[in-house]
Structure formats: structure tokens, C-alpha cells
Design a protein around this motif. Structure first.
Motif, PDB file in Angstrom:
ATOM      1  N   ALA A  23       0.820  -1.201   0.000  1.00 20.93           N
ATOM      2  CA  ALA A  23       0.000   0.000   0.000  1.00 20.93           C
ATOM      3  C   ALA A  23       0.858   1.257   0.000  1.00 20.93           C
ATOM      4  CB  ALA A  23      -0.927   0.002   1.211  1.00 20.93           C
ATOM      5  N   GLN A  24       2.056   1.168   0.558  1.00 20.04           N
ATOM      6  CA  GLN A  24       2.947   2.321   0.600  1.00 20.04           C
ATOM      7  C   GLN A  24       4.085   2.081  -0.379  1.00 20.04           C
ATOM      8  OE1 GLN A  24       4.852   3.113   4.358  1.00 20.04           O
ATOM      9  NE2 GLN A  24       4.832   5.289   3.949  1.00 20.04           N
ATOM     10  N   GLN A  25       4.214   2.963  -1.368  1.00 26.94           N
ATOM     11  CA  GLN A  25       5.221   2.792  -2.397  1.00 26.94           C
ATOM     12  C   GLN A  25       6.271   3.884  -2.276  1.00 26.94           C
ATOM     13  OE1 GLN A  25       3.254   2.862  -6.148  1.00 26.94           O
ATOM     14  NE2 GLN A  25       1.990   1.100  -5.707  1.00 26.94           N
ATOM     15  N   SER A  26       7.531   3.516  -2.478  1.00 29.43           N
ATOM     16  CA  SER A  26       8.614   4.487  -2.483  1.00 29.43           C
ATOM     17  C   SER A  26       9.005   4.755  -3.930  1.00 29.43           C
ATOM     18  CB  SER A  26       9.801   3.945  -1.694  1.00 29.43           C
ATOM     19  OG  SER A  26      10.813   4.912  -1.635  1.00 29.43           O
ATOM     20  N   GLY A  66       1.157  20.067   4.397  1.00 28.62           N
ATOM     21  CA  GLY A  66       1.598  21.125   3.499  1.00 28.62           C
ATOM     22  C   GLY A  66       2.983  21.662   3.800  1.00 28.62           C
ATOM     23  N   ALA A  67       3.443  21.530   5.043  1.00 26.61           N
ATOM     24  CA  ALA A  67       4.769  22.031   5.420  1.00 26.61           C
ATOM     25  C   ALA A  67       5.887  21.283   4.688  1.00 26.61           C
ATOM     26  CB  ALA A  67       4.967  21.915   6.924  1.00 26.61           C
ATOM     27  N   MET A  68       5.631  20.055   4.245  1.00 26.54           N
ATOM     28  CA  MET A  68       6.681  19.310   3.552  1.00 26.54           C
ATOM     29  C   MET A  68       6.990  19.888   2.170  1.00 26.54           C
ATOM     30  SD  MET A  68       4.949  15.660   2.394  1.00 26.54           S
ATOM     31  CE  MET A  68       4.198  15.252   3.933  1.00 26.54           C
ATOM     32  N   ASP A  76      13.323  20.322  -8.799  1.00 23.48           N
ATOM     33  CA  ASP A  76      14.031  19.495  -7.824  1.00 23.48           C
ATOM     34  C   ASP A  76      13.744  18.016  -8.067  1.00 23.48           C
ATOM     35  OD1 ASP A  76      15.022  21.714  -6.547  1.00 23.48           O
ATOM     36  OD2 ASP A  76      13.611  21.636  -4.865  1.00 23.48           O
ATOM     37  N   LYS A  77      14.758  17.199  -7.851  1.00 21.57           N
ATOM     38  CA  LYS A  77      14.568  15.756  -7.870  1.00 21.57           C
ATOM     39  C   LYS A  77      14.233  15.333  -6.450  1.00 21.57           C
ATOM     40  CE  LYS A  77      17.311  14.860 -11.888  1.00 21.57           C
ATOM     41  NZ  LYS A  77      18.292  14.035 -12.549  1.00 21.57           N
ATOM     42  N   VAL A  78      13.208  14.513  -6.328  1.00 22.53           N
ATOM     43  CA  VAL A  78      12.716  14.116  -5.015  1.00 22.53           C
ATOM     44  C   VAL A  78      12.508  12.615  -4.945  1.00 22.53           C
ATOM     45  CG1 VAL A  78      11.573  16.328  -4.525  1.00 22.53           C
ATOM     46  CG2 VAL A  78      10.308  14.528  -5.690  1.00 22.53           C
ATOM     47  N   SER A  79      12.537  12.109  -3.731  1.00 17.20           N
ATOM     48  CA  SER A  79      12.073  10.756  -3.464  1.00 17.20           C
ATOM     49  C   SER A  79      10.859  10.914  -2.562  1.00 17.20           C
ATOM     50  CB  SER A  79      13.162   9.911  -2.814  1.00 17.20           C
ATOM     51  OG  SER A  79      13.596  10.488  -1.619  1.00 17.20           O
ATOM     52  N   LEU A  94       8.180  13.103   1.721  1.00 13.37           N
ATOM     53  CA  LEU A  94       8.758  13.791   0.566  1.00 13.37           C
ATOM     54  C   LEU A  94      10.136  14.326   0.948  1.00 13.37           C
ATOM     55  CD1 LEU A  94       8.286  14.972  -2.338  1.00 13.37           C
ATOM     56  CD2 LEU A  94       7.365  16.988  -1.205  1.00 13.37           C
ATOM     57  N   GLU A  95      11.166  13.919   0.193  1.00 14.75           N
ATOM     58  CA  GLU A  95      12.522  14.355   0.481  1.00 14.75           C
ATOM     59  C   GLU A  95      13.203  14.820  -0.789  1.00 14.75           C
ATOM     60  OE1 GLU A  95      14.516  11.045   2.230  1.00 14.75           O
ATOM     61  OE2 GLU A  95      13.541  11.301   4.161  1.00 14.75           O
TER      62      GLU A  95
END
Length: 99
Positions: A23-26, A66-68, A76-79, A94-95
Motif C-alpha cells: 500500500a505504501q510505495q517508495s 503542506g509544510a513538507m 528538484d529531484k525528489v524521493s 517527501l525528500e
């Protein structure tokens, strides 16, 4: 009988853990648009493999917090990791990737 119950309980527990992991995908990708007021972000997901240089499909996501979005900018490239909530895909982590 007792061994059968233990085996069945173990299988059910493993199934629940597997379901939660699915259910949680990276994922990873490049930010194309941010709407901080609406709490949404558009990300072009990275394609796997080495053939071709075309990017993946651009998808819009709502964020759980929303702060993320504050340190993130278009380009930007993000994971990120997503989860399903009420039939909608939400970003819950979100990083920004380091260059």
C-alpha cells in the motif's frame, strides 16, 4: 491442531504485513509544479532502466502535510512515498534528493 492454528496465524500476519508494504510505495522523480495553497505537487516519475532518456508520466498528488512542500521547488529531484486514502493517492513522505 495447535500447530495448524499457529501456522494459519503466521500466514495471516504475513499477509497483513505484505499488504501494508504494498500500500505504501517508495518512488522518485522530478517536481514539475507546486501549489502550496492547495497542498498539491506534480511529479514526473523516473523511468527505470537505461534505455532512452524520456521521463515518465506526470502525476498530481496531494500531500498529507503542506509544510513538507516548503523546501521543495519546481525542477528538484525528489524521493517520496505514497499511500492510498479514501481512493486517492497521497504523498506522506517527501525528500529532496542531493545533487
Amino acid at each position: 491442531m495447535r500447530a495448524g492454528k499457529i501456522a494459519l496465524t503466521s500466514l495471516l500476519g504475513a499477509g497483513l504485513v505484505t499488504s501494508a508494504a504494498l500500500a505504501q510505495q517508495s518512488l522518485s522523480g522530478m517536481v514539475t509544479k507546486i501549489d502550496r495553497l492547495a497542498g498539491t505537487i506534480s511529479i514526473q516519475q523516473s523511468q527505470g532502466g537505461t534505455v532512452g532518456t524520456t521521463g515518465g508520466v506526470i502525476q498530481d498528488f496531494k500531500v498529507t502535510n503542506g509544510a513538507m512542500l516548503e523546501p521543495i521547488h519546481a525542477g528538484d529531484k525528489v524521493s517520496f512515498s505514497t499511500s492510498e486514502s479514501g481512493g486517492k493517492t497521497m504523498i506522506d513522505k517527501l525528500e529532496k534528493q542531493k545533487p
